[in-house]
Design an enzyme around this catalytic site. Structure first.
Site, PDB file in Angstrom:
ATOM      1  N   ALA A 117      -1.165  -6.338  -9.734  1.00 47.02           N
ATOM      2  CA  ALA A 117      -0.644  -5.399  -9.433  1.00 47.02           C
ATOM      3  C   ALA A 117      -0.107  -4.644 -10.663  1.00 47.02           C
ATOM      4  O   ALA A 117      -0.813  -5.206 -11.391  1.00 47.02           O
ATOM      5  CB  ALA A 117       0.111  -5.530  -7.927  1.00 47.02           C
ATOM      6  N   LYS A 150       8.050 -10.913  -6.568  1.00 49.40           N
ATOM      7  CA  LYS A 150       9.360 -10.568  -7.844  1.00 49.40           C
ATOM      8  C   LYS A 150      10.445 -10.859  -7.377  1.00 49.40           C
ATOM      9  O   LYS A 150      10.954 -11.174  -8.342  1.00 49.40           O
ATOM     10  CB  LYS A 150       8.336  -9.459  -8.196  1.00 49.40           C
ATOM     11  CG  LYS A 150       7.847  -8.917  -8.698  1.00 49.40           C
ATOM     12  CD  LYS A 150       6.754  -7.588  -9.104  1.00 49.40           C
ATOM     13  CE  LYS A 150       5.541  -8.011  -9.618  1.00 49.40           C
ATOM     14  NZ  LYS A 150       5.173  -6.680 -10.669  1.00 49.40           N
ATOM     15  N   CYS A 196       9.456  -3.916  -6.344  1.00 52.84           N
ATOM     16  CA  CYS A 196       8.310  -3.535  -5.791  1.00 52.84           C
ATOM     17  C   CYS A 196       6.877  -3.824  -6.640  1.00 52.84           C
ATOM     18  O   CYS A 196       7.032  -4.115  -7.911  1.00 52.84           O
ATOM     19  CB  CYS A 196       8.541  -2.015  -6.323  1.00 52.84           C
ATOM     20  SG  CYS A 196      10.515  -1.686  -5.838  1.00 52.84           S
ATOM     21  N   ASP A 197       6.356  -3.481  -5.760  1.00 51.13           N
ATOM     22  CA  ASP A 197       4.751  -3.648  -6.369  1.00 51.13           C
ATOM     23  C   ASP A 197       3.992  -2.516  -6.581  1.00 51.13           C
ATOM     24  O   ASP A 197       3.612  -2.602  -4.897  1.00 51.13           O
ATOM     25  CB  ASP A 197       3.935  -5.007  -6.341  1.00 51.13           C
ATOM     26  CG  ASP A 197       3.543  -4.870  -7.554  1.00 51.13           C
ATOM     27  OD1 ASP A 197       3.857  -6.062  -8.690  1.00 51.13           O
ATOM     28  OD2 ASP A 197       1.728  -4.779  -7.588  1.00 51.13           O
ATOM     29  N   SER A 198       2.615  -2.263  -6.184  1.00 54.56           N
ATOM     30  CA  SER A 198       1.707  -1.516  -5.518  1.00 54.56           C
ATOM     31  C   SER A 198       0.389  -1.306  -6.265  1.00 54.56           C
ATOM     32  O   SER A 198      -0.014  -2.052  -7.353  1.00 54.56           O
ATOM     33  CB  SER A 198       1.881   0.292  -7.145  1.00 54.56           C
ATOM     34  OG  SER A 198       3.305   0.662  -6.231  1.00 54.56           O
TER      35      SER A 198
END
Length: 266
Positions: free
Chosen positions: A5, A74, A106-108
């Site tokens: 990610a 996280k 957050c992660d995308s």
């Protein structure tokens, strides 16, 4: 499904009409300068603590679920690090000791044809990714995890959206004694998904873009707020989500946990 990610995401002066409050400590568990600048532009001023989570080998049932899982890992890693410190080692909060600590993780990931793509690990990967993406449509998923710790201590438990629980705290880093306490822990998870319509850059444009190094630093190898913005025809949904953090989604998660968005304005 396994994927790396992404962490992609200046300081602003107080704006007229903003309410300066000191009851909350806000922590962003991400090294992303884009996420930090987005929050600051929205009137928030978080401190940054990078989670250090190893993303390799993390699996999930879908790209969206992968983004949510990594965001949770996280946020919980940062929350655990905060609560492991004895009082003398903790960073002073911006507010009184009776306030709360809010951790945002957050992660995308970019979804193309059901496959999750994270940050390209090399120029070759970024170049191949853009030749695959150009002229197509993808979905940028950003997972959000918010953990609220009362009085700045406590440890997250479980992984359910909108959960509430209690946890004990104690000294860990130095061996110094600390009186254990039981505190309330509240947490929520949300996923923002934005449709992205990619333009059709030429091979020459792709090579030049990859040479800047920007694609290798961000989710899916593109940005909306940087050099890559010229190669995106449009988006359907929240553009902040593509940058790395959805402000409307974050506001809703905080509201559900009893935190007023305007109370976080600095």
């Amino acid at each position: 499904m396994t994927a790396r990610a992404i962490d992609r995401a200046g300081e602003t002066t107080p704006r007229p009409g903003h309410r300066l409050t000191t009851g909350h400590r806000l922590v962003l568990g991400s090294a992303s300068p884009a996420r930090l600048s987005t929050l600051r532009a929205a009137g928030l001023d978080p401190e940054v603590i990078v989670s250090g989570v190893d993303e390799d080998g993390v699996e999930a049932a879908s790209p969206a679920a992968l983004a949510a899982t990594l965001a949770r890992l996280k946020a919980e890693a940062v929350a655990a690090r905060l609560t492991a410190r004895p009082p003398a080692a903790r960073r002073p909060t911006k507010g009184p000791a009776t306030g709360t600590t809010i951790v945002i993780g957050c992660d995308s990931v970019l979804e193309l044809d059901g496959i999750a793509y994270g940050r390209p690990r090399s120029a070759e990967a970024a170049r191949a990714g853009w030749r695959r993406m150009r002229g197509t449509t993808g979905i940028l998923h950003t997972g959000h995890r918010v953990i609220v710790l009362s009085a700045g201590s406590g440890a997250p438990s479980g992984d359910h959206t909108g959960e509430t629980g209690t946890a004990g705290t104690g000294a860990a880093d130095t061996g110094a004694a600390e009186t254990a306490s039981t505190v309330e822990v509240r947490a929520a998870t949300g996923i923002g998904s934005t449709v992205v319509h990619f333009a059709s850059p030429t091979d020459e444009e792709i090579d030049a873009y990859v040479a800047t190094g920007e694609p290798q630093r961000v989710a899916g190898g593109f940005t909306l707020d940087g050099l890559g913005g010229a190669f995106v025809d449009g988006v359907e949904g929240d553009p902040h989500n593509v940058v790395g953090i959805s402000l409307p989604l974050l506001r809703g998660l905080l509201h559900g946990l009893g935190i007023s968005w305007i109370d976080l304005w600095q």
